[in-house]
Structure formats: C-alpha cells, structure tokens
Design an enzyme around this catalytic site. Structure first.
Site, PDB file in Angstrom:
ATOM      1  N   SER A 199       0.873  -1.179   0.000  1.00 26.52           N
ATOM      2  CA  SER A 199       0.000   0.000   0.000  1.00 26.52           C
ATOM      3  C   SER A 199       0.912   1.232   0.000  1.00 26.52           C
ATOM      4  O   SER A 199       2.088   1.133   0.386  1.00 26.52           O
ATOM      5  CB  SER A 199      -0.839  -0.004   1.282  1.00 26.52           C
ATOM      6  OG  SER A 199      -1.496   1.226   1.469  1.00 26.52           O
ATOM      7  N   TYR A 235      -1.745  -0.715  10.632  1.00 27.59           N
ATOM      8  CA  TYR A 235      -1.861  -0.980   9.194  1.00 27.59           C
ATOM      9  C   TYR A 235      -0.585  -0.565   8.447  1.00 27.59           C
ATOM     10  O   TYR A 235      -0.032  -1.347   7.658  1.00 27.59           O
ATOM     11  CB  TYR A 235      -3.071  -0.231   8.628  1.00 27.59           C
ATOM     12  CG  TYR A 235      -3.335  -0.531   7.169  1.00 27.59           C
ATOM     13  CD1 TYR A 235      -3.785  -1.786   6.760  1.00 27.59           C
ATOM     14  CD2 TYR A 235      -3.139   0.437   6.182  1.00 27.59           C
ATOM     15  CE1 TYR A 235      -4.024  -2.072   5.424  1.00 27.59           C
ATOM     16  CE2 TYR A 235      -3.383   0.170   4.839  1.00 27.59           C
ATOM     17  CZ  TYR A 235      -3.826  -1.089   4.465  1.00 27.59           C
ATOM     18  OH  TYR A 235      -4.057  -1.369   3.132  1.00 27.59           O
TER      19      TYR A 235
HETATM   20  P1  NAP Z   1     -11.483  -5.969   0.603  1.00 27.28           P
HETATM   21  O1  NAP Z   1     -12.377  -5.481  -0.469  1.00 27.28           O
HETATM   22  O2  NAP Z   1     -11.888  -5.848   2.021  1.00 27.28           O
HETATM   23  O3  NAP Z   1     -11.147  -7.524   0.278  1.00 27.28           O
HETATM   24  C1  NAP Z   1     -10.277  -8.244   1.121  1.00 27.28           C
HETATM   25  C2  NAP Z   1     -10.281  -9.697   0.689  1.00 27.28           C
HETATM   26  O4  NAP Z   1      -9.349 -10.409   1.510  1.00 27.28           O
HETATM   27  C3  NAP Z   1     -11.616 -10.377   0.888  1.00 27.28           C
HETATM   28  O5  NAP Z   1     -11.772 -11.368  -0.114  1.00 27.28           O
HETATM   29  C4  NAP Z   1     -11.484 -11.015   2.257  1.00 27.28           C
HETATM   30  O6  NAP Z   1     -12.411 -12.074   2.367  1.00 27.28           O
HETATM   31  C5  NAP Z   1     -10.029 -11.484   2.183  1.00 27.28           C
HETATM   32  N1  NAP Z   1      -9.313 -11.681   3.456  1.00 27.28           N
HETATM   33  C6  NAP Z   1      -9.078 -10.777   4.430  1.00 27.28           C
HETATM   34  N2  NAP Z   1      -8.377 -11.340   5.418  1.00 27.28           N
HETATM   35  C7  NAP Z   1      -8.172 -12.635   5.067  1.00 27.28           C
HETATM   36  C8  NAP Z   1      -7.539 -13.732   5.695  1.00 27.28           C
HETATM   37  N3  NAP Z   1      -6.964 -13.637   6.903  1.00 27.28           N
HETATM   38  N4  NAP Z   1      -7.495 -14.906   5.036  1.00 27.28           N
HETATM   39  C9  NAP Z   1      -8.074 -15.036   3.825  1.00 27.28           C
HETATM   40  N5  NAP Z   1      -8.689 -14.037   3.178  1.00 27.28           N
HETATM   41  C10 NAP Z   1      -8.757 -12.849   3.811  1.00 27.28           C
HETATM   42  O7  NAP Z   1     -10.048  -5.278   0.537  1.00 27.28           O
HETATM   43  P2  NAP Z   1      -9.213  -4.625  -0.674  1.00 27.28           P
HETATM   44  O8  NAP Z   1      -9.313  -3.159  -0.543  1.00 27.28           O
HETATM   45  O9  NAP Z   1      -9.508  -5.293  -1.954  1.00 27.28           O
HETATM   46  O10 NAP Z   1      -7.739  -5.004  -0.169  1.00 27.28           O
HETATM   47  C11 NAP Z   1      -6.945  -6.013  -0.781  1.00 27.28           C
HETATM   48  C12 NAP Z   1      -5.495  -5.713  -0.445  1.00 27.28           C
HETATM   49  O11 NAP Z   1      -5.148  -4.434  -0.975  1.00 27.28           O
HETATM   50  C13 NAP Z   1      -5.201  -5.646   1.053  1.00 27.28           C
HETATM   51  O12 NAP Z   1      -3.951  -6.247   1.313  1.00 27.28           O
HETATM   52  C14 NAP Z   1      -5.138  -4.163   1.326  1.00 27.28           C
HETATM   53  O13 NAP Z   1      -4.353  -3.848   2.443  1.00 27.28           O
HETATM   54  C15 NAP Z   1      -4.546  -3.652   0.029  1.00 27.28           C
HETATM   55  N6  NAP Z   1      -4.793  -2.236  -0.252  1.00 27.28           N
HETATM   56  C16 NAP Z   1      -6.055  -1.729  -0.324  1.00 27.28           C
HETATM   57  C17 NAP Z   1      -6.233  -0.363  -0.582  1.00 27.28           C
HETATM   58  C18 NAP Z   1      -7.587   0.272  -0.659  1.00 27.28           C
HETATM   59  O14 NAP Z   1      -7.665   1.513  -0.638  1.00 27.28           O
HETATM   60  N7  NAP Z   1      -8.667  -0.488  -0.751  1.00 27.28           N
HETATM   61  C19 NAP Z   1      -5.102   0.448  -0.781  1.00 27.28           C
HETATM   62  C20 NAP Z   1      -3.844  -0.107  -0.690  1.00 27.28           C
HETATM   63  C21 NAP Z   1      -3.694  -1.446  -0.448  1.00 27.28           C
HETATM   64  P3  NAP Z   1     -12.867 -12.674   3.809  1.00 27.28           P
HETATM   65  O15 NAP Z   1     -13.168 -11.488   4.674  1.00 27.28           O
HETATM   66  O16 NAP Z   1     -14.044 -13.543   3.501  1.00 27.28           O
HETATM   67  O17 NAP Z   1     -11.689 -13.451   4.292  1.00 27.28           O
END
Ligand code: NAP
Length: 238
Positions: free
Chosen positions: A141, A154
């Site tokens: 991130s 985080y």
């Molecule tokens: P999201 O929409 O909340 O999706 C997260 C996914 O990860 C879901 O499928 C969730 O499903 C799964 N997950 C979470 N914890 C898990 C675990 N312990 N084991 C297995 N699956 C797990 O989040 P997102 O925004 O797409 O984020 C994806 C990645 O991008 C993350 O690493 C996040 O830190 C990074 N990121 C996001 C942003 C942003 O602004 N959105 C920016 C920078 C980086 P379940 O809950 O069913 O497990």
C-alpha cells in the site's frame, strides 16, 4: 511478450482488488486458484470465473493458518496444477488512533497482512524454484511508504510487506522467480469505505480495483528477463 504463465493463485479473491485480479488473470489466459475466509462470497467468485469459461478452483481458508493454506494449495494444485503466479493480496485495514488500538487489532492485522506472507509463500515457493519459474506479487500500500494518523498497525504491516518482498527478491531472483510489490493508494473497496481517519475522498476519485489488476497484468506481460519490482499506483486527482 512471453507466453503467459499458466496457473495463478490469488488470496483474498472474494472481493475488491483480489476479485478484480482473479478475473483479469483469468481473462488473460490463466487458470485461477482463489481463497478467502467466508465461503459464500468465495463460491460466488468461483462461479463468476467459471461463467466466463475460466478454469477456477479454491476453498475457504485463513491465510494466516498453515494447515488451511496447505490444504488450499493441495486443492488448487490437484485441480489446476502448480502455481506459476502467487498474488498475496488478502489483507485487513484496522485504522484507529494508537490510544484506541488493542493488542487484538494489532495481532489481527499482522496475521492477515504479514504472517500470511510467510505462510502462503512458503507453501508455493519451493515448487517455483524447482521449476525455475514463478512470480510472487505482494500487495502492500502507499501506507507501506508513509505513516498516517490511525495507521500504526496498518502502515507498520504494509511497511513489513515491502521489507519482506525486497529481501525475498534478493534470495530468489537467480532461481527464475520474480517478486513484485504493488503499493496502491485509495481504492474504492469495502476495506477503504468509511475509513474517516484517512479523510474524505469521493469514491469516484479513488482508484478502482480493476486499475490495480491492470498494472499487475501489465507487469506479468513483461519478458522473463525484465522485472518491475515495485509499483506505486495512486488516484490521479484525489
Ligand atoms: P477488501 O475489499 O476488504 O477484500 C479483502 C479480501 O481479503 C476479501 O476477499 C477477504 O475475504 C479477504 N481476506 C481478508 N483477510 C483474510 C484472511 N486472513 N485470510 C483469507 N482471506 C482474507 O479489501 P481490498 O481493498 O480489496 O484489499 C486487498 C489488499 O489491498 C489488502 O492487502 C489491502 O491492504 C490492500 N490495499 C487496499 C487499498 C484500498 O484503498 N482499498 C489500498 C492499498 C492497499 P474474507 O473477509 O471472507 O476473508
């Protein structure tokens, strides 16, 4: 352009960036293995992939649990073959002032965002090294580059992703394995929604999950001799 590697495993693929990446990989010709903790949304994404004619397999697992991850990898390998591409995407975003952060919040964050890197990468890396072919993509991130109020857990976890990735790259690059760290800014997903400590940003100005998936596909399309090792992608006009 090289021939696409065949099998990709995407963690946290039932929503947001992981789901978009799984779909983009499938459309680019990969068979796709997926996981997430909740069975319902995971089953939905497997059905969505298959409805597009993409070979897909997966089962629910927590990426911090070695037994669950071993079972997942065995399941995916038996149905699709060994993973050429691993996308360590699963993660949680617990943003709180440090005075309100609990040890449980800290441990939950590090289990999903950091311990998972060890557990999942260990499960697939030796096969990649034996085959002298592989690509590990770790989703960090912009919070892995900068701290911010509310980000003690985080941002610390996402800084750890960068340290893990650059060290892993140094160890495996001569074994035909490439390592890319992707650092997105705000992406309009469940994880980013209602995170008031990050300030207000209209969703339409945020990145979309598909934007992050697109840069991953671009990086994978480079010839084997070339590697984008770190990639920042941010909203153009937040
Ligand atoms: P999201 O929409 O909340 O999706 C997260 C996914 O990860 C879901 O499928 C969730 O499903 C799964 N997950 C979470 N914890 C898990 C675990 N312990 N084991 C297995 N699956 C797990 O989040 P997102 O925004 O797409 O984020 C994806 C990645 O991008 C993350 O690493 C996040 O830190 C990074 N990121 C996001 C942003 C942003 O602004 N959105 C920016 C920078 C980086 P379940 O809950 O069913 O497990």
């Amino acid at each position: 352009m090289t021939t696409p590697q065949r099998v990709a495993l995407v963690t946290g693929a039932s929503a947001g960036i992981g789901r978009a990446t799984a779909l983009a990989l499938g459309r680019a010709g990969y068979s796709v293995g997926v996981c997430a903790r909740r069975p319902g949304p995971l089953a939905d994404v497997i059905a969505e992939l298959r409805a597009e004619g993409i070979d897909a397999a997966g089962q629910p697992c927590d990426v911090s649990d070695p037994d669950g991850v071993r079972a997942l990898v065995d399941h995916v390998e038996s149905r699709l073959g060994p993973a050429d591409v691993l996308v360590n995407n699963a993660g949680v975003g617990i943003l709180k002032p440090f005075s309100e952060l609990t040890l449980e919040d800290w441990d939950t964050t590090f289990a999903s965002n950091v311990r998972s890197l060890f557990v999942v990468t260990q499960a697939v890396l030796s096969g990649m090294r034996q085959r002298q072919r592989g690509f590990v993509i770790n989703v960090s991130s912009l919070a892995g580059r900068n701290g911010f109020k509310g980000g003690t857990a985080y941002a610390a976890s996402k800084h750890a992703v960068l340290g893990f990735s650059s060290s892993l790259l140094a160890e495996v690059r001569h074994d035909g394995v490439r390592v890319l760290t992707v650092c997105p800014g705000s992406v309009d997903t469940d994880l980013r929604r209602d995170q008031h400590l990050l300030g207000e940003m209209p969703p339409e100005r945020m990145l979309r999950s598909e934007d992050v998936a697109a840069v991953i596909i671009d990086a994978l399309s480079l010839p084997d001799r070339a590697l984008v090792s770190e990639l920042d992608i941010r909203p153009a006009a937040p």
